[in-house]
Design a protein around this motif. Structure first.
Motif: not given
Length: 116
Positions: A71-75, A93-99, A52-59
Motif C-alpha cells: 500500500k505504501a508503494f502504491a501511495i 491521483v488519490p481518486a485512482g488509489l481510493a476507488l 491478487n497474486p502479488i498481495a497474496r505473496g506479500a501477505i
C-alpha cells in the motif's frame, strides 16, 4: 491550426476547489486503505483467499507488514507522479488509489457475508 478554445474547462457541480477536492480524496484514500486491509485480514481469518497474486505473496511472506508495504508503494508511486500533472488534474491521483481500494472493500465485505 490553432488550439484556441480547443480545451474546455469543466467545473464541478459543487463549489469546491481542486485543492479541497484533492484533500478530501486523500482522506478517502486513508479510509479505503484501512478498510481494504481490515476486510482482507478478516476474510483471510475466515478462510477466504487473497485473489491478487502479488498481495497474496506479500501477505504469505510478511503478513500485515507485507500488505502495508504494498500500500505504501502504491501511495509513493502516486505521490511521485502527482507533480507531473497540472494542478487542476492532481485529484486524479488519490481518486485512482481510493476507488480500487473501495471496490476491494465492497467485494471483501460481500465475500465475508457469504461465509458468516
Amino acid at each position: 491550426m490553432s488550439s484556441d478554445g480547443a480545451y474546455r474547462h469543466h467545473s464541478l457541480p459543487i463549489d469546491v476547489t481542486p485543492v479541497q477536492l484533492e484533500r478530501a480524496l486523500w482522506v478517502l484514500v486513508a479510509i479505503s486503505l484501512v478498510g481494504d486491509v481490515v476486510t482482507t485480514f478478516i476474510g483471510l481469518h475466515l478462510g477466504l483467499a487473497e485473489s491478487n497474486p502479488i498481495a497474496r505473496g506479500a501477505i504469505e511472506g510478511y503478513g500485515l507488514a507485507g500488505m502495508l508495504v504494498l500500500k505504501a508503494f502504491a501511495i509513493g508511486v502516486g505521490l511521485v507522479c502527482r507533480p507531473l500533472l497540472p494542478r487542476a488534474y492532481r485529484p486524479i491521483v488519490p481518486a485512482g488509489l481510493a476507488l480500487p481500494w473501495l471496490l476491494a472493500v465492497f467485494i471483501n465485505m460481500y465475500m465475508i457475508s457469504l461465509v458468516i
